[in-house]
Design a protein around this motif. Structure first.
Motif, short mmCIF file in Angstrom:
data_model
loop_
_atom_site.label_atom_id
_atom_site.label_comp_id
_atom_site.label_asym_id
_atom_site.label_seq_id
_atom_site.Cartn_x
_atom_site.Cartn_y
_atom_site.Cartn_z
N THR A 208 0.84 -1.20 0.00
CA THR A 208 0.00 0.00 0.00
C THR A 208 0.87 1.25 0.00
O THR A 208 2.08 1.19 0.27
CB THR A 208 -0.93 0.04 1.23
N THR A 266 -1.71 -2.08 -6.45
CA THR A 266 -2.30 -0.80 -6.09
C THR A 266 -1.75 0.33 -6.96
O THR A 266 -0.58 0.35 -7.32
CB THR A 266 -2.03 -0.46 -4.62
N VAL A 276 -7.24 -1.05 -6.93
CA VAL A 276 -6.56 -2.32 -6.67
C VAL A 276 -6.97 -3.31 -7.76
O VAL A 276 -8.16 -3.63 -7.91
CB VAL A 276 -6.93 -2.89 -5.29
#
Length: 543
Positions: A208, A266, A276
């Motif tokens: 992330t 991502t 995503v």
């Protein structure tokens, strides 16, 4: 807010390079006249030219001249002072450097399955026919070996090594408690549970923008039956782990859907939405993307995890070039879909997410040939998808496709696509699996030919599974060059570059998977001699 290119590459750990817009690949294979790779010319912070290797059936991790490797962690190695040990069948890797330190940080590693080598782990012969006689103790050991490991690594005397007593060392496994988030959490579709236990079948994953790891539960049914687990709805999700907080409770994000997740790539849209991309690694299954409701805010740090709890899940219709929304409230088709007995197939958005492949099929998503890894080109933003194979339709060798979102907007609803390169004799590879990009925009790919096919019949010419480099621009665009060959029965997985691009982390998964006689395993990697094989993660370097 949109992240800059340099920030984006920093988070991916891929480095920075220059590349013109990628051109369509051609179905050409590497040949003897192309024994070096011009697009990997030696440069600061990157891999130099290499002489591609030939296919091999040797029981070794083979690399080109000028390269070497060392093992960082193997199954059973201690990872912290509490005595936790590194799990089995290493897969996805994700390196997160400590702030201001490129040569030390945390390495996440997935642990997927035990498979036929369970005998080496807890003495249970899974080849023996008959009822499941695993004891509670054997099941506990089985589940502990799966999931993922956080290990602390640093570069010392030129080699990456693990710190076995690090405070960051942590196991997330088949007995760990998880918090559910999103529409299915607490719903009847998951047995009214907000907390569940265990993660396993962890295949690939993602990183992330707030430095947490996404790990993907794939073929969970391979584990639920041998471990006598009754509620499969608790598995098949994308999990999120904060590797820097050893006391944090990991989560399973139900808004991303439940299926045989391969990975989670991502990217930020032009408007700052988190997108995503995910593939369902099964025959005739689908490609998905999730678009968050709100936009990414760098100042929130880990608070951005909320973006994975509320948004819209889409499935790809390649016939029409559109993303189809899997939203219960806005879809009359989903609300009116019936089972064979006349009952409603879906009663809520929770049902849609828990039975995601059924919803995608109901809405006309295109069945694909085992969508495995999906990665975003770091310089032009196109989306590369590895379709491993599908013998149901005669696609024995697989291909890599490239998705081009309309106007370059990853949150958009229209796209075009092309076949970038196809597996087979001309390209020199079969069964593409994990993907990664280097700083020059070259695509690195590993293969996943099954144990039953390795070095047999039409697959014999490919040798063992391997690593390939495929330029995405220039005269060699779409041309595959073999960089590595795995030990017998193994596949190489989890490609991840260090920030300076001088080393490559990669896993050696299930060496000796083809073993039938436990007294005589087909592989002895990495220790050789008469040793039993062990999976693990290695670092590859220049000599």
């Amino acid at each position: 807010m949109k992240l800059s290119r340099s920030q984006f590459l920093k988070y991916l750990g891929k480095g920075i390079g220059a590349l013109t817009l990628a051109k369509s690949g051609m179905l050409f294979g590497s040949s003897k006249q192309f024994r070096t790779l011009p697009s990997l010319a030696a440069k600061k912070g990157g891999f130099p030219k290499f002489q591609p290797i030939d296919p091999s059936d040797r029981d070794s991790l083979i690399l080109p001249d000028g390269y070497r490797y060392n093992t960082i962690a193997l199954y059973g190695d201690r990872i912290n002072s509490k005595g936790d040990t590194f799990g089995f069948n290493s897969d996805f890797n994700c390196f997160l450097p400590f702030v201001g330190k490129k040569d030390s940080g945390l390495l996440w590693n997935n642990h997927e399955t035990l498979g036929a080598l369970e005998y080496f782990v807890n003495g249970y012969d899974s080849h023996k026919p008959g009822p499941n006689l695993r004891t509670d103790q054997q099941i506990e050991k089985y589940l502990y070996a799966l999931g993922g490991s956080v290990i602390s690594v640093s570069k010392k005397n030129g080699d990456w090594t693990m710190t076995p007593d690090s405070k960051y060392g942590r196991r997330i496994h088949g007995l760990t408690e998880f918090r559910l988030t999103g529409p299915a959490a607490g719903s009847p579709a998951v047995g009214n549970k907000n907390k569940v236990f265990g993660t396993f079948a962890n295949c690939s994953g993602g990183l992330t923008f707030w430095n947490t790891v996404l790990s993907c539960e794939e073929n969970y049914d391979y584990v639920t039956e041998p471990c006598k687990l009754t509620n499969e709805t608790h598995y098949g999700w994308v999990i999120e782990v904060d590797p820097f907080d050893s006391e944090s409770v990991p989560v399973k994000h139900t808004a991303l859907g439940r299926f045989a997740h391969e990975n989670a790539a991502t990217v930020l849209s032009t408007s700052g939405k988190l997108v995503v991309y995910m593939g369902d690694d099964a025959k005739d299954q689908h490609i998905y993307k999730y678009v968050s409701k709100n936009s990414y805010n760098p100042s929130l740090g880990a608070g951005n995890s909320k973006l994975l709890e509320e948004g819209t899940l889409y499935a790809a219709n390649f016939d029409k070039g559109i993303w189809v929304s899997l939203d219960f409230d806005s879809s009359e088709i989903l609300r009116n879909s019936k089972k064979e007995n006349g009952e409603n197939r879906f009663l809520s958005q929770a049902d849609v997410l828990v039975y995601c492949p059924d919803a995608a099929k109901t809405l006309g998503a295109t069945p694909m040939d085992r969508p495995e890894d999906i990665e975003i080109h770091p310089l032009d933003g196109t989306v590369f998808v590895a379709l491993t194979n599908n013998d149901k339709h005669g696609n024995l060798f697989g291909q890599i496709i490239r998705i081009l979102e309309k106007d370059g907007d990853h949150a958009g609803l229209e796209f075009d696509f092309e076949v970038f390169v196809a597996g087979g004799k001309r390209s020199g590879f079969a069964a593409p699996d994990n993907l990664a990009f280097d700083g020059s925009g070259n695509l690195w790919m590993v293969t996943d030919m099954s144990g039953k096919n390795l070095n047999r019949s039409v697959y014999k010419k490919f040798g063992n599974n391997g690593v390939f480099v495929i330029p995405t621009s220039g005269p060699d665009s779409g041309r595959a060059f073999q960089f590595g060959s795995s030990p017998i029965g193994a596949e190489l997985t989890g490609l991840w570059f260090t920030p300076d691009q001088n080393e490559l982390f990669i896993s050696v998964q299930h060496p000796g998977e083809t073993t039938k006689d436990y007294r005589n395993p087909t592989s002895h990697w990495p220790h050789g001699g008469d040793s039993i094989p062990k999976s693990g993660v290695v670092a590859i370097y220049l000599k």
